[in-house]
Design a protein around this motif. Structure first.
Motif, short mmCIF file in Angstrom:
data_model
loop_
_atom_site.label_atom_id
_atom_site.label_comp_id
_atom_site.label_asym_id
_atom_site.label_seq_id
_atom_site.Cartn_x
_atom_site.Cartn_y
_atom_site.Cartn_z
N MET A 1 -4.80 -6.54 4.64
CA MET A 1 -6.01 -5.96 5.15
C MET A 1 -6.45 -6.69 6.41
N SER A 2 -6.83 -5.94 7.41
CA SER A 2 -7.24 -6.52 8.67
C SER A 2 -8.65 -7.07 8.57
N ALA A 3 -8.89 -8.18 9.28
CA ALA A 3 -10.21 -8.79 9.29
C ALA A 3 -10.97 -8.39 10.56
N VAL A 4 -10.44 -7.47 11.34
CA VAL A 4 -11.08 -7.00 12.56
C VAL A 4 -12.10 -5.92 12.21
N THR A 5 -13.31 -6.06 12.76
CA THR A 5 -14.34 -5.04 12.54
C THR A 5 -14.95 -4.64 13.88
N LEU A 6 -15.39 -3.40 13.95
CA LEU A 6 -16.08 -2.90 15.13
C LEU A 6 -17.54 -2.69 14.77
N THR A 7 -18.43 -3.09 15.66
CA THR A 7 -19.84 -2.83 15.44
C THR A 7 -20.10 -1.34 15.66
N PRO A 8 -21.21 -0.82 15.17
CA PRO A 8 -21.52 0.58 15.43
C PRO A 8 -21.58 0.91 16.92
N ALA A 9 -22.05 -0.02 17.75
CA ALA A 9 -22.11 0.21 19.20
C ALA A 9 -20.71 0.36 19.78
N ALA A 10 -19.76 -0.44 19.29
CA ALA A 10 -18.38 -0.35 19.78
C ALA A 10 -17.73 0.96 19.35
N ARG A 11 -17.95 1.37 18.12
CA ARG A 11 -17.38 2.64 17.66
C ARG A 11 -17.95 3.81 18.45
N GLU A 12 -19.24 3.76 18.72
CA GLU A 12 -19.88 4.83 19.47
C GLU A 12 -19.42 4.88 20.92
N ALA A 13 -19.12 3.73 21.50
CA ALA A 13 -18.70 3.66 22.90
C ALA A 13 -17.28 4.18 23.12
N LEU A 14 -16.46 4.15 22.08
CA LEU A 14 -15.09 4.64 22.21
C LEU A 14 -15.07 6.16 22.29
N ARG A 15 -14.30 6.66 23.22
CA ARG A 15 -14.14 8.11 23.32
C ARG A 15 -13.09 8.56 22.30
N ARG A 50 5.06 -1.38 22.60
CA ARG A 50 5.20 -2.58 21.77
C ARG A 50 3.87 -3.02 21.13
N ALA A 51 2.79 -2.29 21.39
CA ALA A 51 1.48 -2.66 20.83
C ALA A 51 1.54 -2.61 19.31
N ARG A 52 0.86 -3.55 18.69
CA ARG A 52 0.83 -3.63 17.22
C ARG A 52 -0.59 -3.43 16.74
N GLY A 53 -0.74 -2.74 15.63
CA GLY A 53 -2.06 -2.41 15.11
C GLY A 53 -2.74 -3.56 14.40
N LEU A 54 -4.01 -3.74 14.67
CA LEU A 54 -4.85 -4.71 13.95
C LEU A 54 -5.78 -3.98 12.99
N LEU A 55 -6.30 -2.86 13.43
CA LEU A 55 -7.15 -2.00 12.61
C LEU A 55 -6.60 -0.60 12.82
N PRO A 56 -5.99 -0.01 11.80
CA PRO A 56 -5.25 1.24 11.97
C PRO A 56 -6.01 2.31 12.76
N ASP A 57 -5.34 2.84 13.75
CA ASP A 57 -5.82 3.94 14.60
C ASP A 57 -7.02 3.59 15.48
#
Length: 112
Positions: A1-15, A50-57
């Motif tokens: 399980m990944s320990a990377v998290t996105l704040t709500p502001a970061a999720r909203e800013a992503l297109r 070659r990019a590897r996933g930290l938090l799927p998708d």
């Protein structure tokens, strides 16, 4: 399980067609492992093969950055600067140097 998290502001800013990408910038002349992290939004179509996933998708990393970040507790936030989006992390400012020297990204209080 990944320990990377996105704040709500970061999720909203992503297109819809974007992911967060941790890039690795080589700063050392003696070895390729000496470097620093940067984080930015990137269109999925421009994601390096070659990019590897930290938090799927959602969050990906350069292979060298992935080695240092996999399993590390990282929070990604977005702070708008006028019309630009600036993605930031809670990584220490010397995170790349710490990784190069074999020191943990976080102190013992994070269980590392």
């Amino acid at each position: 399980m990944s320990a990377v998290t996105l704040t709500p502001a970061a999720r909203e800013a992503l297109r819809d067609d974007e992911v967060v990408f941790f890039d690795w910038h080589v700063t050392g002349l003696c070895c390729a492992d000496a470097g620093e992290f940067s984080v930015r939004p990137l269109r999925r179509s421009r994601l390096p093969k070659r990019a590897r996933g930290l938090l799927p998708d959602v969050v990906y990393a350069h292979p060298t950055a992935w080695v240092h970040l996999a399993g590390a507790p990282v929070v990604i936030d977005c702070r708008p600067l006028w019309r630009w989006r600036r993605f930031t992390t809670d990584l220490p400012p010397d995170a790349g140097l710490r990784c190069c020297l074999g020191r943990p990204l976080y102190g013992s209080s994070h269980g590392r």
